[in-house]
Design a protein around this motif. Sequence first.
Motif, mmCIF file in Angstrom:
data_model
loop_
_atom_site.group_PDB
_atom_site.id
_atom_site.type_symbol
_atom_site.label_atom_id
_atom_site.label_comp_id
_atom_site.label_asym_id
_atom_site.label_seq_id
_atom_site.Cartn_x
_atom_site.Cartn_y
_atom_site.Cartn_z
ATOM 1 N N UNK A 185 78.535 21.730 60.482
ATOM 2 C CA UNK A 185 79.142 23.045 60.272
ATOM 3 C C UNK A 185 80.644 22.808 60.175
ATOM 4 N N UNK B 165 81.128 6.496 58.710
ATOM 5 C CA UNK B 165 81.278 6.882 60.117
ATOM 6 C C UNK B 165 82.749 7.139 60.457
ATOM 7 N N UNK C 128 72.787 19.015 60.313
ATOM 8 C CA UNK C 128 73.936 18.581 59.538
ATOM 9 C C UNK C 128 75.217 19.092 60.140
ATOM 10 N N UNK D 13 79.862 1.935 57.865
ATOM 11 C CA UNK D 13 80.982 1.979 58.815
ATOM 12 C C UNK D 13 82.094 2.898 58.324
ATOM 13 N N UNK E 55 86.082 15.095 61.954
ATOM 14 C CA UNK E 55 85.764 15.800 63.200
ATOM 15 C C UNK E 55 87.035 15.965 64.039
ATOM 16 N N UNK F 93 90.043 15.950 63.055
ATOM 17 C CA UNK F 93 90.996 16.837 62.390
ATOM 18 C C UNK F 93 90.557 18.299 62.477
ATOM 19 N N UNK F 94 89.358 18.536 63.009
ATOM 20 C CA UNK F 94 88.911 19.914 63.186
ATOM 21 C C UNK F 94 88.260 20.519 61.951
ATOM 22 N N UNK F 95 88.061 19.716 60.906
ATOM 23 C CA UNK F 95 87.418 20.254 59.703
ATOM 24 C C UNK F 95 85.922 20.397 59.934
ATOM 25 N N UNK F 96 85.330 19.410 60.596
ATOM 26 C CA UNK F 96 83.938 19.549 61.017
ATOM 27 C C UNK F 96 83.942 20.171 62.410
ATOM 28 N N UNK G 160 84.743 24.171 59.727
ATOM 29 C CA UNK G 160 85.638 25.302 59.974
ATOM 30 C C UNK G 160 86.094 25.747 58.592
ATOM 31 N N UNK H 258 83.832 10.424 58.923
ATOM 32 C CA UNK H 258 83.276 11.579 59.638
ATOM 33 C C UNK H 258 84.001 11.797 60.964
ATOM 34 N N UNK H 259 84.306 10.679 61.637
ATOM 35 C CA UNK H 259 85.032 10.799 62.905
ATOM 36 C C UNK H 259 86.409 11.429 62.671
ATOM 37 N N UNK I 293 80.990 21.006 64.096
ATOM 38 C CA UNK I 293 79.927 20.345 64.837
ATOM 39 C C UNK I 293 78.970 19.660 63.885
ATOM 40 N N UNK I 294 78.509 18.489 64.301
ATOM 41 C CA UNK I 294 77.473 17.785 63.558
ATOM 42 C C UNK I 294 76.267 17.702 64.484
ATOM 43 N N UNK J 254 77.870 9.053 66.249
ATOM 44 C CA UNK J 254 78.325 8.451 64.998
ATOM 45 C C UNK J 254 78.175 6.936 65.123
#
Lengths: 148, 154
Positions: B58, A38, B56, A35, A45, A47-50, B60, A41-42, A52-53, B20
């Motif tokens: 990617x 997750x 996986x 949890x 995501x 925050x714009x660091x990821x 920024x 990761x959310x 795309x997963x 997720x």
Amino acid sequence: MDEKDRLILNIVQKGFPLEKEPFSAIGKQVGLEAEEVIDRLRRLKDAGIIRRLGAFFEPKKLGYVSTLCAARCPSDKEEFFISTVNERPEVTHNYRRRGEYNIWFTIIAPSKEEIESIIADLKKKTGVEDIISMEATKRFKIDARFEV
Amino acid sequence: MKLSTKEISLIKLLQDDFPLEKRPFLLLGKACQMEEEQVLEILYRWKKEGLMRKFGAALRHHRVGYNKNALVVWAVPSPLIDQVGKALAQKKWVSHCYERKPPYLNRYNLFTMVHFPLKKKENIIEEMVKASGISDYIILETIEELKKTSMRYF
């Protein structure tokens, strides 16, 4: 970002576990519950660091062709040219670069003919005549992973 | 490669945000009438066959410290292209390395995308010149990212 975030980012870039409970598997490697992985990761995501997963496919194997285009675009036409190029869903990357050719973008489409017609259409719509298309003939590397 | 209707719907789903959730592959399977095991089997197979380049995340990159990048193009005599391509591909700053045709400005045939923290720029280019043995190159610095998305197939 803390140390656990960094560890998670390195894992999901390199070897996302293809198993039934991937987030538990990641959790085991970093010492967290599924949890919490997750949630992190959310957050990364949001925050714009990821960016795309998910899965990244090989265009060629799906029957698509790709090319890198460079355009010599005069500054008074730049804004319109960029928006016209970006509008096309077949254009996945577009960059302004220093150099003789100043706008560089990639096109992925189901055929060579389609790519040519996209380029012809861009020329016609924008009046930017000097667009070159350079197809990859050999690939030595594609690996956009960043150790964090 | 012939893909089934179910496989195509799986590809479409995998282009969206990955769920997720505790059992993401179960959810994906449900959405395209497949068992969880079947989804995982297909993904393994696609990875092995190279249809799937990567599974996986990617990132920024400018958000994680790699704030500068440049396309560096090299004029490599054709008999040396494999040797130089492989040498530059080994560098960890290089994310993409391709031979392209026609060459840029009728000269530059090897394209490398290089990512680096700003202060390291000179060292990295120097290192690449040394590794490649090629001194005829142009640095096409990235001034602005105008678009960056993943392709949506089918």
